[in-house]
Motif scaffolding. Structure first.
Motif, PDB file in Angstrom:
ATOM      1  N   LEU A  40       4.233  -0.492 -10.345  1.00 35.84           N
ATOM      2  CA  LEU A  40       3.099  -1.412 -10.442  1.00 35.84           C
ATOM      3  C   LEU A  40       3.028  -2.332  -9.231  1.00 35.84           C
ATOM      4  N   ALA A  41       4.163  -2.774  -8.727  1.00 37.21           N
ATOM      5  CA  ALA A  41       4.161  -3.629  -7.539  1.00 37.21           C
ATOM      6  C   ALA A  41       3.516  -2.918  -6.360  1.00 37.21           C
ATOM      7  N   GLY A  42       3.833  -1.623  -6.180  1.00 32.36           N
ATOM      8  CA  GLY A  42       3.215  -0.875  -5.096  1.00 32.36           C
ATOM      9  C   GLY A  42       1.725  -0.702  -5.293  1.00 32.36           C
ATOM     10  N   LEU A  43       1.312  -0.382  -6.516  1.00 34.23           N
ATOM     11  CA  LEU A  43      -0.109  -0.245  -6.811  1.00 34.23           C
ATOM     12  C   LEU A  43      -0.857  -1.550  -6.527  1.00 34.23           C
ATOM     13  N   GLU A  44      -0.311  -2.648  -7.016  1.00 39.53           N
ATOM     14  CA  GLU A  44      -0.993  -3.938  -6.879  1.00 39.53           C
ATOM     15  C   GLU A  44      -1.060  -4.399  -5.430  1.00 39.53           C
ATOM     16  N   LEU A  45       0.021  -4.196  -4.675  1.00 41.91           N
ATOM     17  CA  LEU A  45       0.006  -4.587  -3.270  1.00 41.91           C
ATOM     18  C   LEU A  45      -1.083  -3.841  -2.517  1.00 41.91           C
ATOM     19  N   ALA A  46      -1.174  -2.545  -2.728  1.00 42.62           N
ATOM     20  CA  ALA A  46      -2.186  -1.757  -2.024  1.00 42.62           C
ATOM     21  C   ALA A  46      -3.594  -2.156  -2.431  1.00 42.62           C
ATOM     22  N   VAL A  47      -3.821  -2.438  -3.711  1.00 40.84           N
ATOM     23  CA  VAL A  47      -5.141  -2.895  -4.158  1.00 40.84           C
ATOM     24  C   VAL A  47      -5.509  -4.197  -3.466  1.00 40.84           C
ATOM     25  N   ARG A  48      -4.564  -5.113  -3.381  1.00 38.22           N
ATOM     26  CA  ARG A  48      -4.841  -6.387  -2.702  1.00 38.22           C
ATOM     27  C   ARG A  48      -5.248  -6.153  -1.252  1.00 38.22           C
ATOM     28  N   GLU A  49      -4.523  -5.271  -0.567  1.00 36.78           N
ATOM     29  CA  GLU A  49      -4.817  -5.016   0.850  1.00 36.78           C
ATOM     30  C   GLU A  49      -6.154  -4.294   1.023  1.00 36.78           C
ATOM     31  N   VAL A  50      -6.465  -3.376   0.111  1.00 32.53           N
ATOM     32  CA  VAL A  50      -7.770  -2.709   0.173  1.00 32.53           C
ATOM     33  C   VAL A  50      -8.885  -3.734   0.039  1.00 32.53           C
TER      34      VAL A  50
END
Length: 371
Positions: A40-50
């Motif tokens: 989830l941390a990886g998913l959320e980080l990438a969503v934030r950057e997108v």
């Protein structure tokens, strides 16, 4: 981030509305919650950057997270709910037995699913256009592990195995690879044996290595403690191809006993600039070293964002785009292809290493073999 509740069946069609991605993640027991937290941390980080980079053609990307808790029925219900909520695609899942059910349901609904971490070869019973996968197929990773065993002088292998399609498949991969090369695999049924009984079986046999094909923390932790304390088994190597020792919880539970246990790690020997930057951000987010599962989560969103920008949010067009993906991820360029025996679109060249925790410094990984 979790999307706020929406009425079932609601579709977000406004051009400025968020593009929804359904995220399947094991966050509570009996699921491997630590793996789920990293995913989830990886998913959320990438969503934030997108979203910081402008989203999906001006529309924000938003995760709708559902906890699967390693329960296939719960996952199937989540897929149905997420489809009704209007998600453009599904992402995530760590447990193979759960991902298998989610993939079948997504295929039946015509809902694209980019599986982040589950490795079971037969993720779907039949070929599908709707499912793609970032994690390497179990047959590839576990053959690399078997090659490591032979190179290290371990041809007589005992496996402490629980009953599941995932562990059964892993044992079969090992046996099929080792047997033609003079090796052997003996299975110890953990439905019938306590950890001390495992030690007795090892002492009476001829195996030089014991592989943990069991859940974490139990019975894996108890088996390791029992073997480490049995003087008859001082020369037995313990291995864990499924990767149980990678997470900090392993070191916390076992201390020095958890070192020197080889496992599969789906990372390159050296991260490139993107991977290094993401590693730093994930470390800050998690307050600990990120596992490869966190990188898989990040790469999942990177791929989906690229597809959605290029082909829009139509589900059928997303499914049609898998073979045209060419995206730079944290661990190399990601492309999907059809691999013999695999029914989903597969990233065929995920980097794979066999590593262990250094007995002299358990917080550090030693590279033992590269596939």
């Amino acid at each position: 981030m979790n999307a706020p509740p929406s009425p079932l069946g609601a579709e977000r069609t406004d051009a400025s509305a968020a593009v929804l991605i359904g995220a399947l993640v094991p966050l509570t027991r009996p699921g491997w919650a630590e793996a789920g937290r990293h995913l989830l941390a990886g998913l959320e980080l990438a969503v934030r950057e997108v979203n910081e980079a402008g989203g999906i053609v001006g529309r924000p990307l938003e995760l709708v997270v559902r906890d699967t808790a390693a329960d296939p029925r719960r996952a199937a219900a989540a897929v149905d709910e997420l489809a009704r909520l209007g998600v453009a695609a599904l992402a995530g899942e760590y447990h193979s037995v759960v991902a298998r059910v989610a993939a079948a349901r997504a295929d039946a609904l015509g809902l694209p699913f980019l599986c982040s971490s589950a490795v079971l070869d037969t993720l779907t019973e039949h070929p599908t256009e709707y499912v793609a996968r970032l994690a390497p197929a179990q047959s590839r990773g576990w053959r690399i592990y078997a090659d490591f065993l032979l190179g290290a002088g371990h041809g007589r292998i005992a496996v402490a195995a629980e009953s599941s399609v995932y562990w059964t498949s892993g044992a079969r991969v090992l046996r099929d690879y080792l047997s033609p090369r003079g090796g052997s695999v003996v299975e110890l049924d953990m439905r019938a044996l306590a950890p001390t009984a495992v030690c007795d079986e090892l002492a009476d046999g001829h195996a030089t290595a014991l592989l943990l094909l069991v859940g974490h923390p139990e019975p894996a932790v108890s088996i390791v403690k029992a073997v480490r304390r049995d003087q008859r088994l001082a020369e037995i190597m313990i291995g864990a191809p499924a990767g149980q020792p990678e997470f900090a919880e392993w070191e916390t539970s076992l201390g020095d006993d958890g070192a020197g246990i080889p496992f599969l790690l789906y990372l390159p020997e050296r991260l490139g600039p993107l991977g290094a930057r993401v590693e730093t951000a994930l470390r800050e987010r998690l307050a600990e070293a990120p596992s490869f599962v966190a990188f898989e989560g990040y790469d999942t969103i990177v791929v989906l964002a690229d597809v959605l920008r290029s082909h829009g949010t139509d589900r059928a067009r997303t499914a049609e785009s898998w073979p045209r993906v060419a995206v730079e991820g944290t661990r190399g360029q990601i492309r999907f292809s059809r691999v013999p025996g695999i029914g989903v679109w597969q990233w065929a060249w995920t980097p794979i290493q066999v590593v262990d925790r250094d007995p002299a410094e358990p917080g550090r990984f030693r590279i033992l073999h590269t596939g």
